[in-house]
Write a protein that holds these residues in place. Structure first.
Motif, short mmCIF file in Angstrom:
data_model
loop_
_atom_site.label_atom_id
_atom_site.label_comp_id
_atom_site.label_asym_id
_atom_site.label_seq_id
_atom_site.Cartn_x
_atom_site.Cartn_y
_atom_site.Cartn_z
N ILE A 135 21.86 35.75 -9.41
CA ILE A 135 22.14 34.33 -9.60
C ILE A 135 21.31 33.47 -8.66
CG2 ILE A 135 23.94 32.59 -9.62
CD1 ILE A 135 24.11 34.86 -11.74
N VAL A 305 16.53 22.22 -31.56
CA VAL A 305 17.10 22.54 -30.24
C VAL A 305 18.54 23.01 -30.40
CG1 VAL A 305 17.60 21.62 -27.95
CG2 VAL A 305 15.60 20.82 -29.20
N GLY A 309 20.12 26.65 -29.37
CA GLY A 309 21.31 26.81 -28.53
C GLY A 309 22.32 27.74 -29.18
N VAL A 312 21.14 31.29 -28.94
CA VAL A 312 21.32 31.86 -27.60
C VAL A 312 22.75 32.38 -27.45
CG1 VAL A 312 21.49 31.30 -25.14
CG2 VAL A 312 19.54 30.49 -26.47
N ILE A 313 23.71 31.54 -27.85
CA ILE A 313 25.11 31.93 -27.71
C ILE A 313 25.40 33.15 -28.58
CG2 ILE A 313 27.49 31.20 -28.11
CD1 ILE A 313 26.58 28.35 -27.50
N PHE A 316 23.74 36.43 -27.19
CA PHE A 316 24.32 37.02 -25.98
C PHE A 316 25.77 37.45 -26.19
CE2 PHE A 316 20.71 35.02 -23.80
CZ PHE A 316 20.24 36.16 -23.18
N LEU A 317 26.44 36.84 -27.17
CA LEU A 317 27.83 37.24 -27.41
C LEU A 317 27.91 38.50 -28.27
CD1 LEU A 317 30.03 34.10 -27.99
CD2 LEU A 317 29.90 35.63 -26.03
N LEU B 32 29.09 29.57 -13.88
CA LEU B 32 28.03 28.64 -13.53
C LEU B 32 27.71 27.87 -14.80
CD1 LEU B 32 26.55 27.99 -10.99
CD2 LEU B 32 24.75 29.56 -11.64
N VAL B 79 33.64 29.44 -26.26
CA VAL B 79 32.43 30.12 -25.80
C VAL B 79 32.67 30.94 -24.52
CG1 VAL B 79 30.04 29.80 -25.12
CG2 VAL B 79 31.05 28.30 -26.81
N PRO B 82 34.90 35.12 -23.93
CA PRO B 82 34.48 36.51 -23.69
C PRO B 82 34.12 36.79 -22.22
CG PRO B 82 33.28 35.55 -25.52
CD PRO B 82 34.01 34.44 -24.86
N VAL B 92 29.00 35.75 -13.97
CA VAL B 92 28.21 34.56 -13.63
C VAL B 92 26.96 34.49 -14.49
CG1 VAL B 92 27.13 33.27 -11.77
CG2 VAL B 92 29.01 34.80 -11.25
N LEU B 93 26.29 35.64 -14.64
CA LEU B 93 25.04 35.67 -15.40
C LEU B 93 25.27 35.29 -16.86
CD1 LEU B 93 22.04 36.26 -15.34
CD2 LEU B 93 22.54 38.62 -15.90
N LEU B 94 26.31 35.89 -17.46
CA LEU B 94 26.56 35.59 -18.87
C LEU B 94 27.00 34.14 -19.03
CD1 LEU B 94 26.44 36.86 -21.66
CD2 LEU B 94 28.87 37.32 -21.49
N LEU B 96 26.06 31.66 -17.27
CA LEU B 96 24.83 30.86 -17.15
C LEU B 96 24.09 30.83 -18.49
CD1 LEU B 96 22.55 31.24 -14.09
CD2 LEU B 96 21.51 31.53 -16.29
N LEU B 97 23.96 32.01 -19.12
CA LEU B 97 23.21 32.08 -20.38
C LEU B 97 23.95 31.37 -21.51
CD1 LEU B 97 22.14 35.80 -19.99
CD2 LEU B 97 20.65 33.81 -19.82
N LEU B 98 25.28 31.61 -21.60
CA LEU B 98 26.05 30.99 -22.68
C LEU B 98 26.08 29.47 -22.54
CD1 LEU B 98 29.10 33.40 -23.03
CD2 LEU B 98 27.12 33.20 -24.52
N LEU B 100 23.92 27.66 -21.08
CA LEU B 100 22.59 27.14 -21.41
C LEU B 100 22.50 26.91 -22.92
CD1 LEU B 100 19.72 26.50 -20.29
CD2 LEU B 100 19.09 28.82 -20.93
N GLY B 101 23.05 27.84 -23.68
CA GLY B 101 23.10 27.68 -25.13
C GLY B 101 23.90 26.45 -25.53
N VAL B 102 25.06 26.26 -24.88
CA VAL B 102 25.88 25.08 -25.17
C VAL B 102 25.09 23.81 -24.85
CG1 VAL B 102 27.96 23.82 -24.53
CG2 VAL B 102 28.03 26.31 -24.73
N LEU B 104 21.88 23.35 -24.86
CA LEU B 104 20.86 23.11 -25.88
C LEU B 104 21.49 22.54 -27.15
CD1 LEU B 104 18.67 26.33 -25.57
CD2 LEU B 104 18.10 24.03 -24.81
#
Lengths: 338, 285
Positions: A135, A305, A309, A312-313, A316-317, B32, B79, B82, B92-94, B96-98, B100-102, B104
């Protein structure tokens, strides 16, 4: 690294190479040549259009970015959120050295690539020294990326500020013609792919996998985790710098958005997530797929965009290993079943 | 110089308050949230849309803040859900990534639907002298609201049972669970609260400068830097770091221009992280 992502490489043809013989170079050379043979045909199809060839060159640059990011993040778990900035050191560095200082183009590219490699190595060294973790490495490199962006904007006399600048160097040479830049970029991507594939098969590959699976255990087994991390970051940053420099010289201009966080890092993350973190051919497939998708979505404007987004969600999910390895698994099961 | 410092304090108060939301989500839930700035922007856009429909500013602002809080709650229920089965760095990492998607998704949607829209709450009346410097009424009102909100937050965490329960989870999740506090409930509360904080900051910010649809990423970055410098998980640290960085930023901006002042701010943040990874007032884990 985390449990969720550590399964990324492994048993699939796209996802990993562990199953096959680990000795010979052919396991890297053949897929690389195969990818090269297919991509070499693209100009036959799109060669008439200058715009399409420009997009194809950009797509190849992103393929190199994604492979480099995969080496740094996927293989050694360092979340470098400064992909665009490191490529920008190559791009702006090369452009300034060639145009303002007046060095030959090849020397400019070599110097700016080294500068990017040095920056990447230093960032990794700092992160390892201060044992920053995923992080904080992400936060520090993000700060680095934003600093770079603001320096580009703030040092307007040198960088052309918000609009960037058009480059004199390389004008009238093959670098600005329609098709040769594509093959130059393709050669670079294939070299990158070959280097990355070879690294995966060497003792570095074993060390990468060990330290990704369990850092403490790797350290105890005598693997110098710090050294491998810094090494991976340096090589990855060199690839980024080279790709950025070649992109600058073939496009003939540099601008902050060419190397911006939103324009590069976010896209590379999507491409890697799609292709499969830690896999060999996944990053290049992800990058090329998204170059095509991006072109198809041009019409919807800003909604693009939004779609990114959502992707991405979703990725990763539900498919943390990536779409490409998942499809590959499915095909394998089919074949085994029939 | 005095004017710059006062401007810096106005900005710093707001970013201090903004950062408390981020720091609470991280300290309590290991989340995060990179969509934090976008939550603020949503509040601003909702407020300006309601005002355009003809409602007065106060109810419009109240609805805007409520929508920010609701957005936090919705994120928690959808979101981020999970995430709660993960632990430590993976979470924390996930997150951050999720998020970021929100971010966008919200950015793309708002830019598509309301390009160029922005909230700018103009507070009329002449300037008021503070320490011999003329200050705009908007800046003073924004600072006043921010200070009251901060006081409310501190009081909530210090004096109410609920606030103490939240703090106990930050300090020791397992211990809190043993005395019957449900960390998930506390996290839901904090996401609601931080959404409201983001909305409130967007409104006070718009009394000083416009908040438009593209502002989200910038707000998130600023809040993140303040949070990290102040120490992840520390409320007082966030408030202190907000004011310090706000003043540095304002002085540098008036001396050498916006972009280079941001560079100074970023370098200051990087140095702080490297010298004291736990932040100014953070506690080492």
């Amino acid at each position: 690294m985390t449990d969720r992502f550590s399964q990324a490489s492994g048993t699939s043809a796209v996802g990993g190479v562990e199953r096959r013989s680990t000795r010979s170079w052919s396991g890297v050379a053949w897929p690389t040549l195969g990818v090269g043979a297919i991509l070499a045909l693209v100009p036959l199809w799109l060669g008439d259009s200058r715009v399409m060839m420009g997009i194809a060159v950009l797509g190849l640059a992103f393929a190199a970015y994604t492979i480099a990011f995969n080496l740094i993040f996927g293989s050694t778990g360092q979340l470098f959120l400064c992909v665009g900035a490191l490529a920008g050191i190559g791009g702006y560095g090369g452009a300034i050295l060639a145009d303002v200082v007046g060095l030959p183009i090849v020397v400019s590219i070599a110097l700016s690539t080294s500068a990017a490699a040095l920056a990447g190595g230093l960032l990794s060294w700092v992160a390892v020294r201060r044992s920053l973790g995923v992080i904080f490495t992400g936060i520090v490199t993000l700060i680095f990326a934003l600093t770079f962006e603001n320096l580009l904007l703030g040092l307007g006399e040198l960088t052309g500020g918000e609009s960037g600048f058009l480059m004199e160097a390389g004008r009238g040479t093959f670098l600005r013609s329609q098709i040769p830049p594509y093959y130059l970029m393709l050669g670079m991507v294939l070299l990158t792919l070959f280097v990355y594939g070879s690294l995966r098969r060497s003792r570095f590959g074993w060390a990468f996998r060990a330290l990704r699976d369990d850092e403490v255990a790797a350290e105890l087994a005598g693997i110098d985790v710090a050294r491998y991390r810094i090494f991976a970051a340096t090589i990855g940053a060199a690839i980024l710098g080279l790709a950025g420099a070649l992109l600058a010289f073939t496009e003939g201009r540099v601008s902050p958005t060419t190397f911006g966080f939103a324009e590069v890092d976010v896209v590379v993350l999507v491409m890697l997530a799609f292709g499969g973190i830690g896999s060999f051919l996944g990053p290049i497939l992800g990058a090329l797929t998204f170059t095509v998708i991006d072109e198809l979505l041009v019409e919807v404007g800003q909604l693009r965009v939004f779609i990114y987004g959502a992707l991405v969600i979703a990725l990763f999910l539900w498919l943390p290993r990536g779409v490409v390895p998942a499809l590959d698994d499915l095909l394998r099961r089919r074949r085994a079943g029939s | 110089m005095t004017a710059s410092i006062l401007d810096g304090i106005v900005l710093g108060l707001q970013f201090g308050l903004l950062a408390t939301g981020l720091t609470l989500m991280y300290g309590l839930g290991g989340i995060l949230n990179l969509a934090y700035g976008q939550m603020a922007v949503v509040s601003a856009i909702v407020t300006v849309s309601i005002m355009e429909a003809g409602l007065p500013v106060v109810p419009a602002a109240a609805i805007g803040i409520a929508v920010g809080a609701l957005l936090g709650f919705v994120l928690d229920q959808t979101v981020f859900r999970p995430l709660y089965s993960l632990r430590g760095e993976a979470r924390v990492l996930l997150s951050l990534l999720l998020s970021l998607g929100v971010a966008l998704m919200i950015d793309g949607f708002l830019n598509w639907l309301f390009p160029l829209k922005g909230l700018s709450l103009f507070i009329g009346g002449g300037a008021i002298d503070v320490f011999g410097e003329p200050m705009r009424r908007g800046s003073l009102l924004a600072s006043g609201i921010t200070i009251v909100a901060m006081g409310g937050l501190v009081a909530f965490f210090r004096f109410t049972t609920l606030g103490r329960a939240v703090r106990s989870v930050i300090e020791d999740e397992e211990g809190a669970r043993l005395v019957g506090i449900d960390p998930r409930k506390m996290l839901r509360l904090i996401l609601l609260l931080s959404g409201g904080i983001a909305g409130l900051v967007a409104l006070t910010r718009s009394m000083v400068a416009p908040v438009d649809v593209t502002a989200g990423f910038g707000i998130t970055v600023f809040a993140l830097i303040v949070t990290v410098v102040g120490g992840l998980g520390s409320i007082t640290g966030a408030l202190a770091a907000g004011i310090i960085l706000g003043v540095i930023n304002a002085i540098a901006a008036s001396a050498i221009g916006t972009f280079m002042s941001l560079v100074i701010l970023l370098v200051a943040a990087a140095v702080t992280i490297l010298v004291r990874p736990a932040g100014l007032l953070g506690v080492k884990e």
